[in-house]
Scaffold this motif. Sequence first.
Motif, PDB file in Angstrom:
ATOM      1  N   ARG A   1      -1.275   6.940   2.640  1.00 32.43           N
ATOM      2  CA  ARG A   1      -1.375   5.502   2.381  1.00 32.43           C
ATOM      3  C   ARG A   1      -2.737   4.972   2.800  1.00 32.43           C
ATOM      4  NH1 ARG A   1      -2.481   1.333   4.550  1.00 32.43           N
ATOM      5  NH2 ARG A   1      -2.750   2.538   6.451  1.00 32.43           N
ATOM      6  N   ARG A   2      -3.376   4.270   1.914  1.00 30.04           N
ATOM      7  CA  ARG A   2      -4.640   3.619   2.230  1.00 30.04           C
ATOM      8  C   ARG A   2      -4.550   2.181   1.797  1.00 30.04           C
ATOM      9  NH1 ARG A   2      -7.075   6.910   5.516  1.00 30.04           N
ATOM     10  NH2 ARG A   2      -7.671   4.790   6.029  1.00 30.04           N
ATOM     11  N   SER A   3      -5.399   1.341   2.363  1.00 28.68           N
ATOM     12  CA  SER A   3      -5.535  -0.014   1.826  1.00 28.68           C
ATOM     13  C   SER A   3      -6.349   0.124   0.554  1.00 28.68           C
ATOM     14  CB  SER A   3      -6.273  -0.910   2.821  1.00 28.68           C
ATOM     15  OG  SER A   3      -5.507  -1.048   3.986  1.00 28.68           O
TER      16      SER A   3
ATOM     17  N   ARG B   1      -8.118  -1.407  -2.725  1.00 31.01           N
ATOM     18  CA  ARG B   1      -8.695  -2.727  -3.049  1.00 31.01           C
ATOM     19  C   ARG B   1      -9.320  -2.787  -4.432  1.00 31.01           C
ATOM     20  NH1 ARG B   1     -10.195  -1.304   2.256  1.00 31.01           N
ATOM     21  NH2 ARG B   1      -9.278  -2.634   3.848  1.00 31.01           N
TER      22      ARG B   1
ATOM     23  N   ASN C   1      -9.493  -9.451  -3.868  1.00 32.33           N
ATOM     24  CA  ASN C   1     -10.058  -8.307  -4.606  1.00 32.33           C
ATOM     25  C   ASN C   1      -9.500  -8.205  -6.036  1.00 32.33           C
ATOM     26  OD1 ASN C   1     -11.828  -6.978  -2.579  1.00 32.33           O
ATOM     27  ND2 ASN C   1      -9.931  -6.921  -1.425  1.00 32.33           N
TER      28      ASN C   1
ATOM     29  N   PHE D   1      -3.079  -3.807  -0.266  1.00 31.68           N
ATOM     30  CA  PHE D   1      -3.746  -4.050   1.012  1.00 31.68           C
ATOM     31  C   PHE D   1      -3.203  -5.334   1.614  1.00 31.68           C
ATOM     32  CE2 PHE D   1      -6.636  -7.608   0.164  1.00 31.68           C
ATOM     33  CZ  PHE D   1      -6.727  -7.591  -1.217  1.00 31.68           C
ATOM     34  N   TYR D   2      -3.319  -5.432   2.922  1.00 34.50           N
ATOM     35  CA  TYR D   2      -2.824  -6.586   3.673  1.00 34.50           C
ATOM     36  C   TYR D   2      -3.733  -7.786   3.375  1.00 34.50           C
ATOM     37  CZ  TYR D   2      -0.275  -8.690   7.567  1.00 34.50           C
ATOM     38  OH  TYR D   2       0.557  -9.469   8.333  1.00 34.50           O
ATOM     39  N   GLY D   3      -3.149  -8.869   2.915  1.00 32.88           N
ATOM     40  CA  GLY D   3      -3.940 -10.068   2.594  1.00 32.88           C
ATOM     41  C   GLY D   3      -4.201 -10.907   3.837  1.00 32.88           C
ATOM     42  N   GLY D   4      -4.985 -10.332   4.736  1.00 33.42           N
ATOM     43  CA  GLY D   4      -5.207 -10.971   6.041  1.00 33.42           C
ATOM     44  C   GLY D   4      -5.889 -12.328   5.961  1.00 33.42           C
ATOM     45  N   PHE D   5      -6.818 -12.481   5.012  1.00 33.35           N
ATOM     46  CA  PHE D   5      -7.524 -13.764   4.940  1.00 33.35           C
ATOM     47  C   PHE D   5      -6.581 -14.874   4.463  1.00 33.35           C
ATOM     48  CE2 PHE D   5     -11.139 -10.734   4.389  1.00 33.35           C
ATOM     49  CZ  PHE D   5     -11.723 -11.001   5.618  1.00 33.35           C
TER      50      PHE D   5
ATOM     51  N   ARG E   1      -7.712   9.610  12.459  1.00 34.16           N
ATOM     52  CA  ARG E   1      -7.696   8.346  13.193  1.00 34.16           C
ATOM     53  C   ARG E   1      -8.255   8.618  14.590  1.00 34.16           C
ATOM     54  NH1 ARG E   1      -6.833   4.206   9.550  1.00 34.16           N
ATOM     55  NH2 ARG E   1      -4.648   3.704   9.267  1.00 34.16           N
TER      56      ARG E   1
HETATM   57  C1  LIG Z   1      -3.283  -7.672  10.002  1.00 35.65           C
HETATM   58  C2  LIG Z   1      -4.163  -7.029   8.972  1.00 35.65           C
HETATM   59  C3  LIG Z   1      -4.979  -7.801   8.208  1.00 35.65           C
HETATM   60  C4  LIG Z   1      -5.776  -7.225   7.208  1.00 35.65           C
HETATM   61  N1  LIG Z   1      -6.504  -8.013   6.392  1.00 35.65           N
HETATM   62  C5  LIG Z   1      -7.181  -7.472   5.378  1.00 35.65           C
HETATM   63  C6  LIG Z   1      -7.848  -8.303   4.412  1.00 35.65           C
HETATM   64  O1  LIG Z   1      -7.800  -9.529   4.468  1.00 35.65           O
HETATM   65  N2  LIG Z   1      -8.553  -7.700   3.422  1.00 35.65           N
HETATM   66  C7  LIG Z   1      -8.606  -6.340   3.313  1.00 35.65           C
HETATM   67  O2  LIG Z   1      -9.239  -5.860   2.375  1.00 35.65           O
HETATM   68  N3  LIG Z   1      -7.964  -5.527   4.180  1.00 35.65           N
HETATM   69  C8  LIG Z   1      -7.254  -6.052   5.208  1.00 35.65           C
HETATM   70  N4  LIG Z   1      -6.579  -5.254   6.074  1.00 35.65           N
HETATM   71  C9  LIG Z   1      -6.617  -3.795   5.900  1.00 35.65           C
HETATM   72  C10 LIG Z   1      -7.427  -3.102   6.997  1.00 35.65           C
HETATM   73  O3  LIG Z   1      -8.784  -3.322   6.804  1.00 35.65           O
HETATM   74  C11 LIG Z   1      -7.076  -1.619   6.945  1.00 35.65           C
HETATM   75  O4  LIG Z   1      -5.708  -1.455   7.252  1.00 35.65           O
HETATM   76  C12 LIG Z   1      -7.877  -0.764   7.894  1.00 35.65           C
HETATM   77  O5  LIG Z   1      -9.253  -0.811   7.567  1.00 35.65           O
HETATM   78  C13 LIG Z   1      -7.447   0.706   7.879  1.00 35.65           C
HETATM   79  O6  LIG Z   1      -7.516   1.235   6.574  1.00 35.65           O
HETATM   80  P1  LIG Z   1      -6.227   1.813   5.811  1.00 35.65           P
HETATM   81  O7  LIG Z   1      -5.222   0.722   5.700  1.00 35.65           O
HETATM   82  O8  LIG Z   1      -6.725   2.285   4.494  1.00 35.65           O
HETATM   83  O9  LIG Z   1      -5.676   2.938   6.638  1.00 35.65           O
HETATM   84  C14 LIG Z   1      -5.786  -5.818   7.062  1.00 35.65           C
HETATM   85  C15 LIG Z   1      -4.926  -5.037   7.841  1.00 35.65           C
HETATM   86  C16 LIG Z   1      -4.120  -5.627   8.764  1.00 35.65           C
HETATM   87  C17 LIG Z   1      -3.164  -4.778   9.562  1.00 35.65           C
END
Ligand SMILES: Cc1cc2nc3c(=O)[nH]c(=O)nc-3n(C[C@H](O)[C@H](O)[C@H](O)COP(=O)(O)O)c2cc1C
Length: 291
Positions: free
Chosen positions: A89-91, A93, A197, A237-241, A283
Amino acid sequence: MPEIRIDPDLCKRDGFCVMACPVEIFQQKEKGALPELDRVGMCIDCGHCVAVCPSGALSHDRYPEGTVHPVSTEDLPSYEQVLALVRARRSKRRFKDKPVERADIERVLEAARFAPSGHNAQPVHFVVVQDKNALHKIGTLTADGLQKMMKPFKSPVSRAVMRLMMGREKVDQLAKLAPEMDGLAELFRSGKDLILNDAPALIVFHADSGGATPSIDANLALQNASLAAEAAGLGCFYGGFVLFACSRGRAIQDFLSLPKEHHVYGVLALGYPKLKYGNWPERKPLRVKWM
Ligand SMILES: Cc1cc2nc3c(=O)[nH]c(=O)nc-3n(C[C@H](O)[C@H](O)[C@H](O)COP(=O)(O)O)c2cc1C
């Protein structure tokens, strides 16, 4: 209060319900006795009793016929398969310019629905956004929200006031983020979307803020969803923003017509991935203390 019955003719007196119930509403006076019920009002409807009973002796009115299914052990992945999925699993984008099939999103939501939750409250609701204009609007509201949120941290005077209110460390942390947030917002307005993205779908995880553990519950659901997405050939991917913008205002919540008492606790952007990751990088080493 739920209605729970034990059929004495079917019950094998194995005591499994006694052992499985997290709130101990089943008791056996002695080994091999028919379990008795006590404090049924404490039941959290977790369904452990009906899941663990091998003889179908137990009925629970929250689990009417057709709602308890056999576990098909042959379908369960091995530890190696679970670990391979977790590592793969990867984020993701970068997405194909293609709408996500509803059936694929439903597969992801099905996994999310089965996440654990505090007190088995199952408080999480979902909004799936796929309409391009709505996605753009969420990006715009996020960009606006981030800039608005960061404004007070940019001026030395308001920073000093904020430090009195929030403490130096928190304010300095946020002040460091301000240029990044500003840049992100400006880029979004110029057509470069680093917020979503250009993902073709978004799942918003929301819940009543009055519950016991809504944020944890939503994020456990989100992690289930992200693993299911990976397994189903989607990328996410996690929409953190977006989440960050939701934490300080209600513009996005209002746009999504969420109930007033609901907060957004997680955001997952998804689509069909453009890139294939053939490798998984290490990791940080495990930091663990065994006691
Ligand atoms: C709480 C949280 C917020 C995140 N927000 C964003 C985001 O807004 N945009 C983004 O591209 N990735 C976001 N990510 C993804 C992280 O950058 C990513 O999980 C991390 O770099 C590790 O990479 P991987 O998920 O591919 O293992 C977020 C992850 C988490 C857990």
